[in-house]
Motif scaffolding. Structure first.
Motif, PDB file in Angstrom:
ATOM      1  N   PHE A  97       0.806  -1.215   0.000  1.00 11.92           N
ATOM      2  CA  PHE A  97       0.000   0.000   0.000  1.00 11.92           C
ATOM      3  C   PHE A  97       0.844   1.273   0.000  1.00 11.92           C
ATOM      4  CE2 PHE A  97      -2.846  -3.141   2.096  1.00 11.92           C
ATOM      5  CZ  PHE A  97      -3.805  -3.195   1.091  1.00 11.92           C
ATOM      6  N   GLY A  98       2.146   1.133  -0.223  1.00 17.08           N
ATOM      7  CA  GLY A  98       3.025   2.299  -0.250  1.00 17.08           C
ATOM      8  C   GLY A  98       2.651   3.289  -1.340  1.00 17.08           C
ATOM      9  N   GLU A  99       2.160   2.779  -2.480  1.00 17.31           N
ATOM     10  CA  GLU A  99       1.768   3.671  -3.572  1.00 17.31           C
ATOM     11  C   GLU A  99       0.624   4.591  -3.148  1.00 17.31           C
ATOM     12  OE1 GLU A  99       0.861   1.685  -7.177  1.00 17.31           O
ATOM     13  OE2 GLU A  99       2.838   0.761  -7.383  1.00 17.31           O
ATOM     14  N   GLU A 100      -0.264   4.081  -2.314  1.00 14.04           N
ATOM     15  CA  GLU A 100      -1.379   4.901  -1.850  1.00 14.04           C
ATOM     16  C   GLU A 100      -0.886   6.016  -0.929  1.00 14.04           C
ATOM     17  OE1 GLU A 100      -5.896   4.127  -0.075  1.00 14.04           O
ATOM     18  OE2 GLU A 100      -4.621   2.449  -0.695  1.00 14.04           O
ATOM     19  N   ILE A 101       0.089   5.685  -0.085  1.00 16.45           N
ATOM     20  CA  ILE A 101       0.707   6.692   0.779  1.00 16.45           C
ATOM     21  C   ILE A 101       1.408   7.748  -0.062  1.00 16.45           C
ATOM     22  CG2 ILE A 101       2.561   7.094   2.441  1.00 16.45           C
ATOM     23  CD1 ILE A 101       0.251   5.886   3.830  1.00 16.45           C
ATOM     24  N   ASP A 102       2.167   7.307  -1.075  1.00 16.89           N
ATOM     25  CA  ASP A 102       2.878   8.247  -1.952  1.00 16.89           C
ATOM     26  C   ASP A 102       1.895   9.155  -2.680  1.00 16.89           C
ATOM     27  OD1 ASP A 102       5.309   7.123  -1.219  1.00 16.89           O
ATOM     28  OD2 ASP A 102       5.328   5.725  -2.910  1.00 16.89           O
ATOM     29  N   GLY A 103       0.795   8.575  -3.148  1.00 14.71           N
ATOM     30  CA  GLY A 103      -0.213   9.379  -3.829  1.00 14.71           C
ATOM     31  C   GLY A 103      -0.832  10.403  -2.905  1.00 14.71           C
ATOM     32  N   MET A 104      -1.077  10.015  -1.647  1.00 14.07           N
ATOM     33  CA  MET A 104      -1.666  10.941  -0.684  1.00 14.07           C
ATOM     34  C   MET A 104      -0.736  12.125  -0.439  1.00 14.07           C
ATOM     35  SD  MET A 104      -2.976  10.277   3.234  1.00 14.07           S
ATOM     36  CE  MET A 104      -3.862   8.803   2.736  1.00 14.07           C
ATOM     37  N   LEU A 105       0.539  11.835  -0.265  1.00 14.09           N
ATOM     38  CA  LEU A 105       1.496  12.917  -0.045  1.00 14.09           C
ATOM     39  C   LEU A 105       1.543  13.850  -1.253  1.00 14.09           C
ATOM     40  CD1 LEU A 105       3.647  14.215   1.747  1.00 14.09           C
ATOM     41  CD2 LEU A 105       5.329  12.687   0.707  1.00 14.09           C
ATOM     42  N   SER A 106       1.533  13.291  -2.459  1.00 12.21           N
ATOM     43  CA  SER A 106       1.540  14.122  -3.675  1.00 12.21           C
ATOM     44  C   SER A 106       0.297  14.995  -3.748  1.00 12.21           C
ATOM     45  CB  SER A 106       1.625  13.231  -4.923  1.00 12.21           C
ATOM     46  OG  SER A 106       2.838  12.510  -4.959  1.00 12.21           O
ATOM     47  N   GLY A 107      -0.852  14.443  -3.359  1.00 13.93           N
ATOM     48  CA  GLY A 107      -2.088  15.220  -3.377  1.00 13.93           C
ATOM     49  C   GLY A 107      -2.047  16.372  -2.391  1.00 13.93           C
ATOM     50  N   ILE A 108      -1.501  16.128  -1.201  1.00  9.81           N
ATOM     51  CA  ILE A 108      -1.366  17.185  -0.194  1.00  9.81           C
ATOM     52  C   ILE A 108      -0.436  18.278  -0.700  1.00  9.81           C
ATOM     53  CG2 ILE A 108      -0.521  17.709   2.128  1.00  9.81           C
ATOM     54  CD1 ILE A 108      -1.352  14.836   2.912  1.00  9.81           C
ATOM     55  N   GLN A 109       0.676  17.866  -1.305  1.00  5.50           N
ATOM     56  CA  GLN A 109       1.647  18.836  -1.817  1.00  5.50           C
ATOM     57  C   GLN A 109       1.062  19.661  -2.954  1.00  5.50           C
ATOM     58  OE1 GLN A 109       4.804  16.079  -2.722  1.00  5.50           O
ATOM     59  NE2 GLN A 109       5.805  16.371  -0.738  1.00  5.50           N
ATOM     60  N   ALA A 110       0.202  19.058  -3.758  1.00  2.78           N
ATOM     61  CA  ALA A 110      -0.423  19.793  -4.859  1.00  2.78           C
ATOM     62  C   ALA A 110      -1.486  20.758  -4.350  1.00  2.78           C
ATOM     63  CB  ALA A 110      -1.041  18.810  -5.851  1.00  2.78           C
ATOM     64  N   GLN A 111      -2.123  20.438  -3.251  1.00  2.05           N
ATOM     65  CA  GLN A 111      -3.223  21.248  -2.724  1.00  2.05           C
ATOM     66  C   GLN A 111      -2.747  22.397  -1.851  1.00  2.05           C
ATOM     67  OE1 GLN A 111      -6.117  22.645  -2.824  1.00  2.05           O
ATOM     68  NE2 GLN A 111      -7.466  20.915  -2.325  1.00  2.05           N
ATOM     69  N   LEU A 112      -1.714  22.162  -1.041  1.00  2.00           N
ATOM     70  CA  LEU A 112      -1.300  23.157  -0.050  1.00  2.00           C
ATOM     71  C   LEU A 112       0.097  23.702  -0.332  1.00  2.00           C
ATOM     72  CD1 LEU A 112      -2.403  21.354   3.254  1.00  2.00           C
ATOM     73  CD2 LEU A 112      -3.681  23.067   1.949  1.00  2.00           C
ATOM     74  N   PRO A 113       0.297  25.006  -0.160  1.00  2.00           N
ATOM     75  CA  PRO A 113       1.652  25.557  -0.251  1.00  2.00           C
ATOM     76  C   PRO A 113       2.489  25.070   0.942  1.00  2.00           C
ATOM     77  CG  PRO A 113       0.122  27.223   0.525  1.00  2.00           C
ATOM     78  CD  PRO A 113      -0.710  26.042   0.133  1.00  2.00           C
ATOM     79  N   LEU A 114       3.788  25.240   0.824  1.00  2.00           N
ATOM     80  CA  LEU A 114       4.707  24.706   1.836  1.00  2.00           C
ATOM     81  C   LEU A 114       4.333  25.140   3.251  1.00  2.00           C
ATOM     82  CD1 LEU A 114       7.265  23.275   2.765  1.00  2.00           C
ATOM     83  CD2 LEU A 114       8.562  25.344   2.149  1.00  2.00           C
ATOM     84  N   GLU A 115       4.015  26.403   3.429  1.00  2.00           N
ATOM     85  CA  GLU A 115       3.737  26.911   4.768  1.00  2.00           C
ATOM     86  C   GLU A 115       2.550  26.193   5.402  1.00  2.00           C
ATOM     87  OE1 GLU A 115       4.585  28.918   8.107  1.00  2.00           O
ATOM     88  OE2 GLU A 115       5.770  28.942   6.262  1.00  2.00           O
ATOM     89  N   GLN A 116       1.555  25.840   4.601  1.00  2.00           N
ATOM     90  CA  GLN A 116       0.366  25.176   5.132  1.00  2.00           C
ATOM     91  C   GLN A 116       0.555  23.675   5.301  1.00  2.00           C
ATOM     92  OE1 GLN A 116      -3.367  26.246   3.239  1.00  2.00           O
ATOM     93  NE2 GLN A 116      -2.606  28.295   2.744  1.00  2.00           N
ATOM     94  N   ARG A 117       1.675  23.157   4.797  1.00  2.00           N
ATOM     95  CA  ARG A 117       1.961  21.734   4.977  1.00  2.00           C
ATOM     96  C   ARG A 117       2.729  21.463   6.264  1.00  2.00           C
ATOM     97  NH1 ARG A 117       3.553  21.974  -0.615  1.00  2.00           N
ATOM     98  NH2 ARG A 117       5.717  21.465  -0.083  1.00  2.00           N
ATOM     99  N   LYS A 118       3.004  22.505   7.019  1.00  2.00           N
ATOM    100  CA  LYS A 118       3.709  22.328   8.284  1.00  2.00           C
ATOM    101  C   LYS A 118       2.735  21.884   9.367  1.00  2.00           C
ATOM    102  CE  LYS A 118       7.466  25.600   7.361  1.00  2.00           C
ATOM    103  NZ  LYS A 118       8.146  26.852   7.801  1.00  2.00           N
ATOM    104  N   VAL A 119       3.177  20.926  10.166  1.00  2.00           N
ATOM    105  CA  VAL A 119       2.382  20.421  11.289  1.00  2.00           C
ATOM    106  C   VAL A 119       2.838  21.170  12.533  1.00  2.00           C
ATOM    107  CG1 VAL A 119       1.690  18.396  12.619  1.00  2.00           C
ATOM    108  CG2 VAL A 119       2.293  18.155  10.187  1.00  2.00           C
ATOM    109  N   PRO A 120       2.005  22.064  13.092  1.00  2.00           N
ATOM    110  CA  PRO A 120       2.440  22.914  14.208  1.00  2.00           C
ATOM    111  C   PRO A 120       3.038  22.143  15.379  1.00  2.00           C
ATOM    112  CG  PRO A 120       0.344  23.691  13.361  1.00  2.00           C
ATOM    113  CD  PRO A 120       0.633  22.403  12.655  1.00  2.00           C
ATOM    114  N   SER A 121       2.417  21.043  15.774  1.00  2.00           N
ATOM    115  CA  SER A 121       2.909  20.307  16.943  1.00  2.00           C
ATOM    116  C   SER A 121       4.238  19.616  16.683  1.00  2.00           C
ATOM    117  CB  SER A 121       1.869  19.278  17.392  1.00  2.00           C
ATOM    118  OG  SER A 121       1.543  18.405  16.325  1.00  2.00           O
TER     119      SER A 121
END
Length: 230
Positions: A97-121
C-alpha cells in the motif's frame, strides 16, 4: 448510518448498509461531501490515484488531525511520534500500500503551499513517514473496541463501537471512505475512518463481508494492524 451520542462522544456506532453508499452513483468517482448527513469521501482508480484524491481533497483535514494526534491532548507526544515516524515507519511492511501513501502525499503537496503543509505540533513540514505513522497508531495505542451482529431471515445488521481515544480527536473527524479500486480482482469497500488513514478498522466490501479490528497484539512488529484487514 453513523451516530455519535452526545453523552458518549468517544464512541462511534457504525451500522453498515453497503447498498446505501458503495457504488450508489457510478458516475461519482472522486468526491467529498455530506451524504445523508454523513461526511463521505469517494475515491476511484489505482492505489496511487485513490491516495492522491484522498490527499488532495482532505489536505487541510489531514494536517489538522495529525496536529491533534501529536498535540498536548493527543495520543502521542511529539518526541514519541518523531521516533515512530523516523524509525519504525521506515522499516514497516506496507503490504503493497506504499503507492497509496505516496499518492496521498503528492495530493497534499499539490493542494497546499509549503507553509500550510507544516504540522504545528511537530514544527516541520509533513513527511511521508508521518502518513505511515498514522497507520501505526493502533500498534502503539491499542484499540479498545467491541461489536455485535444481528440477523434474521437473511438480513444482517452489524453494530460497532470504536472505543478509541481521545474522543475529542476522533469523533469530530470521522468520515466514511468509499474505495473503488480499478485494479483487476479488487472489490469496492467502505470504511469508517478519519483523514489520512488508509487502514481498515471497520470495513465492509461489496459482497457484504465485514471486518472489524478489535484490541489485539497478534501481529508481528513490522506489520501494521490497521493494514492487515485490507
Amino acid at each position: 448510518m453513523i451516530s455519535q451520542p452526545k453523552s458518549l462522544a468517544g464512541i462511534l456506532i457504525a451500522v453498515f448498509s453497503l447498498s446505501s453508499f458503495a457504488l450508489a452513483d457510478p458516475k461519482i468517482h472522486v468526491s467529498f461531501g455530506k451524504e445523508q448527513g454523513i461526511p463521505v469521501l469517494r475515491v476511484h482508480g489505482t492505489a496511487q490515484e485513490r491516495g492522491y484524491a484522498h490527499g488532495y481533497l482532505l489536505a487541510k483535514n489531514i494536517i489538522k488531525v495529525l496536529d491533534q494526534i501529536v498535540g498536548p491532548n493527543g495520543m502521542l507526544d511529539a518526541q514519541t511520534f518523531q521516533q515512530l515516524s523516523q524509525t519504525y515507519a521506515k522499516n514497516v511492511d506496507l503490504f503493497g500500500f506504499g503507492e497509496e501513501i505516496d499518492g496521498m502525499l503528492s495530493g497534499i503537496q499539490a493542494q497546499l503551499p509549503l507553509e500550510q503543509r507544516k504540522v504545528p505540533s511537530l514544527g516541520r513540514e509533513l513527511q511521508r513517514e508521518d502518513l505511515i505513522a498514522v497507520c501505526l497508531l493502533s500498534d502503539v495505542k491499542g484499540v479498545q473496541c467491541s461489536s455485535f451482529s444481528l440477523w434474521n431471515h437473511g438480513q444482517c445488521v452489524t453494530v460497532r463501537n470504536l472505543d478509541y481515544y481521545p474522543a475529542e480527536l476522533l469523533a469530530p473527524n470521522q468520515i466514511l471512505i468509499v474505495e473503488e479500486p480499478s485494479e483487476a480482482g479488487r472489490m469496492a469497500w467502505v470504511s469508517v475512518s478519519w483523514p489520512g488513514s488508509i487502514g481498515c478498522y471497520t470495513g465492509t466490501n461489496e459482497q457484504g463481508i465485514t471486518v472489524l479490528m478489535h484490541d489485539t497484539n497478534g501481529n508481528s512488529p513490522d506489520k501494521p494492524q490497521a493494514l492487515t484487514p485490507r
